[in-house]
Write an enzyme that holds these catalytic residues in place. Structure first.
Site, PDB file in Angstrom:
ATOM      1  N   ASP A   1      32.501  45.885  41.098  1.00  0.00           N
ATOM      2  CA  ASP A   1      33.414  45.304  40.124  1.00  0.00           C
ATOM      3  C   ASP A   1      32.837  43.959  39.702  1.00  0.00           C
ATOM      4  OD1 ASP A   1      35.972  44.646  38.762  1.00  0.00           O
ATOM      5  OD2 ASP A   1      36.209  43.264  40.453  1.00  0.00           O
TER       6      ASP A   1
ATOM      7  N   ASP B   1      34.736  41.024  37.610  1.00  0.00           N
ATOM      8  CA  ASP B   1      35.593  39.850  37.614  1.00  0.00           C
ATOM      9  C   ASP B   1      36.062  39.485  39.017  1.00  0.00           C
ATOM     10  OD1 ASP B   1      35.294  39.950  34.902  1.00  0.00           O
ATOM     11  OD2 ASP B   1      37.334  40.628  34.475  1.00  0.00           O
TER      12      ASP B   1
END
Length: 306
Positions: A59, A61
């Site tokens: 991922d 963010d």
């Protein structure tokens, strides 16, 4: 799609959009992927020895980068006069919420998606790709978590492919992946015709279940064994993706993911405070820089321009 027949029409439609978004993102990622160098003879022990059927999915963010990529992208577009001050204030508020709450708010994400689509409509894809390179240098390069970057490099050093998986636009995600030396990126795919954005998405944002669909589609295309793959995220929204792989890791986890990870005996690492989680089992990485003041800078900028 026959297997979805038991679902209500509304849920069947949502599931179909997730599958469409995932497949579109996987296709875009494979087209842009860089070749991964052959592993060296002396392979590191972490986290999985060289395995051509294993890969790692990160991922973006708050896992790889401090804050939200879409916010930093918005700041860069504002600087280039793509939109007005009031829109930047909205971006700043969303980023402030992201930092303070430590979770992704679906309503904020929807607003950010709609704003981004309206901003890029009518612009050429090539133009946004070029601007994305500049924005990475201006706002993102100094916000990469060194610890997470070290984890990704360990996979690369073991001869594995490493992919970003994010709700950010795929063009921006691919810039970040390329600049970090990763294999490629899965991201939200905006529709374009003859190289020009239409203002619509292909499917839906690559978020939650759509991320899992993208990873699953890429694994099929790349002949990966998901039980031998690893995934990393900070958000409970990514539990579907983390649950797909044999080696899930919670990085800078929100409260819900931290609890889930402990219940499932997943490995944890928190780079926000420098503390080690109880169940680490992975090497310490380089020192972590101070949390960037992107939101404060953005708000100060808007005040000066009023």
């Amino acid at each position: 799609m026959a297997a979805l027949g038991w679902l209500t029409p509304r849920r069947r439609s949502a599931t179909a959009r997730s599958v469409l978004a995932g497949e579109a993102s996987a296709e875009a990622a494979r087209k842009s992927a860089r070749n991964t160098p052959e592993p060296e003879a002396a392979e590191p022990e972490f986290p999985v020895l060289g395995d051509d059927r294993a890969a790692a999915f990160f991922d973006l963010d708050n896992t790889v980068m401090q804050g939200a990529a879409l916010f930093h992208f918005g700041r860069g577009l504002y600087k280039r006069k793509f939109f007005e001050t009031r829109d930047l204030v909205k971006f700043a508020w969303q980023q402030a919420w992201f930092r303070l709450a430590g979770v992704e708010d679906p309503e904020h994400m929807q607003d950010a998606r709609d704003s981004a689509l309206s901003i890029v409509k009518g612009h050429r894809v090539a133009e946004l790709e070029t601007i994305g390179e500049e924005i990475y240098d201006e706002y993102m390069a100094d916000r990469i978590w060194p610890g997470t970057r070290a984890l990704a490099q360990a996979h690369l050093d073991a001869g594995q492919k490493v992919w970003l998986v994010t709700a950010a636009p795929v063009e921006i995600a691919q810039v970040i992946a390329r600049r970090l030396g990763l294999t490629g990126a899965l991201g939200t795919v905006a529709e374009s015709v003859d190289g020009v954005y239409t203002g619509r998405l292909v499917g839906e944002p690559l978020h939650g279940p759509a991320k899992a669909e993208a990873v699953r589609a890429l694994a099929v295309a790349e002949d990966l064994d998901l039980s031998r793959c690893a995934a990393y995220s900070d958000s409970h929204n990514d539990i579907p993706m983390l649950s797909l792989v044999g080696h899930p890791y919670a990085i800078n986890p929100d409260a819900k993911l931290r609890k889930h990870a402990r219940d499932k005996d997943w490995r944890l690492r928190d780079y926000r405070t420098g503390r080690k989680a109880a169940k680490v089992g992975i090497p310490a990485a380089a020192g972590v820089g101070a949390v960037a003041g992107g939101t404060a800078a953005a708000i100060a900028l808007t005040r000066r321009r009023r």
